[in-house]
Design an enzyme around this catalytic site. Structure first.
Site, PDB file in Angstrom:
ATOM      1  N   CYS A  55       0.919  -1.075  -0.032  1.00 21.16           N
ATOM      2  CA  CYS A  55      -0.080   0.022  -0.006  1.00 21.16           C
ATOM      3  C   CYS A  55       0.881   1.185   0.002  1.00 21.16           C
ATOM      4  O   CYS A  55       1.744   1.463   0.900  1.00 21.16           O
ATOM      5  CB  CYS A  55      -0.856  -0.195   1.222  1.00 21.16           C
ATOM      6  N   CYS A  58       1.822   4.275   3.249  1.00 15.52           N
ATOM      7  CA  CYS A  58       2.897   4.032   4.340  1.00 15.52           C
ATOM      8  C   CYS A  58       3.996   3.709   3.691  1.00 15.52           C
ATOM      9  O   CYS A  58       4.115   2.870   2.944  1.00 15.52           O
ATOM     10  CB  CYS A  58       2.695   3.463   5.549  1.00 15.52           C
ATOM     11  N   CYS A 128      -6.395  -0.441   8.342  1.00 21.00           N
ATOM     12  CA  CYS A 128      -5.561   0.990   8.121  1.00 21.00           C
ATOM     13  C   CYS A 128      -5.398   1.377   9.474  1.00 21.00           C
ATOM     14  O   CYS A 128      -6.262   1.566  10.488  1.00 21.00           O
ATOM     15  CB  CYS A 128      -6.337   1.680   7.472  1.00 21.00           C
ATOM     16  N   GLU A 276      -5.863  34.583   0.398  1.00 23.48           N
ATOM     17  CA  GLU A 276      -6.126  33.184  -0.184  1.00 23.48           C
ATOM     18  C   GLU A 276      -6.608  33.207  -1.535  1.00 23.48           C
ATOM     19  O   GLU A 276      -7.522  34.093  -1.831  1.00 23.48           O
ATOM     20  CB  GLU A 276      -7.045  32.421   0.733  1.00 23.48           C
ATOM     21  N   ASP A 322       1.951  29.921   4.599  1.00 21.45           N
ATOM     22  CA  ASP A 322       1.770  28.566   4.776  1.00 21.45           C
ATOM     23  C   ASP A 322       1.265  28.030   3.207  1.00 21.45           C
ATOM     24  O   ASP A 322       0.501  27.847   2.984  1.00 21.45           O
ATOM     25  CB  ASP A 322       0.632  27.977   5.803  1.00 21.45           C
ATOM     26  N   CYS A 348       4.886  22.058   3.911  1.00 19.82           N
ATOM     27  CA  CYS A 348       4.878  20.884   3.922  1.00 19.82           C
ATOM     28  C   CYS A 348       5.911  20.448   3.192  1.00 19.82           C
ATOM     29  O   CYS A 348       5.781  19.151   2.646  1.00 19.82           O
ATOM     30  CB  CYS A 348       3.371  20.556   3.526  1.00 19.82           C
TER      31      CYS A 348
END
Length: 390
Positions: A55, A58, A128, A276, A322, A348
């Site tokens: 999968c 992960c 999961c 935004e 961000d 991120c």
């Protein structure tokens, strides 16, 4: 060749040995023999999920928490080092298992799950260890619903936890007819959905929403558009909000750039200008702020095409930014040249963060600290919040 110890985990999740060799599914402290076989060490754990590593959800279930946290901090340190930078990096804050409150799965030919690593093949998920239980509980019923209504082709299933419960948005599938409509209504009622939206390519159409769907941010219930961005876990959101509040503490006026639904804007005890480019998110924030009399001025603005200028930035005591994964090169240029007191940079993507940070440090900014946040449990995806000051 003698046994070589695994020293660290590289950006894509493979272990790196002292002799430079790479090995898949190796943890720091493992040993790599002459044939490339991994001898498990003290930080190697048995992956809890039967679907690992097939999968694609992960990549790092073979790491214990200590080595996973070290991976998060090392990812950031390596990205900074590639730009000739260094900074104080705090211990990583990890979200627990089974806390993911948003995810996108795929459905096709009776299967529903994540795509296999590096391919479009769907791994039919039967367990999961990252999804919140309320979301995982919907997978088997959705599989049965698709089968009952004869779903064809490939559909994307977007799951999120709202204040009212599970929010399901399905793109690439929209069955017609009275029987299908009745089946969808019965499904939503039985499984306690807060909302069901279907998108056949012309935009999401809400099929079920007994109450207006919201997500509480900074103590304010904000209308939640279908498919809107949320931080992956509540724990991750709390960690990032706490870091941002610390970074801009004492500021009377703050600009929140790429503000989304207002994760940071509504959590700050200041007057906030929020910019935004996504209209749905911006209008949701504006409505919530107005309804609850929060001092937030929300503006629809594409910060890639029209970043805030140096003259505009100097009006504020502090800046929160961000950006998406690509970073904010043009906006970072103006930030580097501005005279604002402090900047909280949430990212991120450690690589694009380090690229933007290099520009800012060259202009005289200092990275006071970086807080790693591992809310995408057992993945190679690492988030961070950092404070810049002069």
């Amino acid at each position: 060749m003698s046994l070589s110890p695994i020293l660290r985990v590289a950006a894509r999740g493979d272990g790196v040995a002292a002799d430079g060799r790479h090995a898949a599914f190796a943890a720091p402290g493992d040993l790599l023999d002459a044939d490339g076989a991994v001898v498990p060490g003290p930080h190697h754990r048995t992956p809890p999920c039967r679907h690992f590593p097939d999968c694609g959800g992960c990549q790092l279930q073979h790491l214990d928490d200590e080595s996973y946290a070290a991976f998060c901090t090392d990812r950031i340190a390596s990205a900074l080092d590639a730009q000739g930078l260094s900074a104080p990096i705090r211990p990583a804050l990890l979200s627990p298992p089974n806390t993911r409150r948003r995810a996108t799965l795929h459905a096709e030919r009776g299967l529903i799950g994540y795509a296999s690593e590096g391919s479009h093949r769907i791994v039919d998920v039967r367990e999961c260890h990252i999804l919140a239980p309320a979301l995982f509980a919907l997978i088997a019923p959705l599989r049965a619903l698709f089968h009952k209504l004869g779903q064809r082709g490939r559909a994307d299933v977007h799951l999120a936890l709202s204040d009212q419960g599970p929010d399901v948005s399905i793109s690439g599938w929209s069955p017609d007819g009275l029987a299908a409509a009745e089946a969808l209504t019965a499904f939503c009622d039985k499984h306690g959905l807060a909302r069901l939206s279907l998108d056949d390519g012309l935009g999401p159409e809400t099929r079920w929403e007994p109450q207006p769907v919201t997500i509480t941010l900074g103590g304010v219930p904000v209308p939640l558009p279908p498919g809107a961005f949320l931080q992956a876990t509540q724990e991750g959101e709390d960690a990032l909000v706490a870091a941002v509040r610390e970074a801009v503490a004492g500021a009377g006026t703050v600009a929140d750039l790429f503000c989304g639904l207002g994760t940071f804007a509504l959590a700050l005890p200041a007057k906030v200008y929020a910019a935004e480019g996504a209209r749905d998110a911006l209008f949701a924030l504006k409505a919530a702020a107005n309804a609850h009399r929060r001092p937030v001025f929300a503006e629809h603005r594409d910060l890639y095409r029209r970043p805030l200028t140096v003259a505009e930035l100097k009006r504020f005591d502090a800046i929160v930014i961000d950006p998406p994964r690509a970073g904010a090169r043009d906006q970072a240029e103006a930030l580097a040249a501005c005279t604002v007191g402090r900047i909280a940079y949430v990212s991120c993507n450690p690589a694009s963060f380090a690229r933007d940070a290099k520009m800012m440090v060259a202009a005289g900014w200092r990275i006071d600290w970086i807080q790693p946040v591992g809310q995408f449990r057992w993945s190679t995806h690492v988030e961070l919040a950092a404070r810049f000051s002069r």
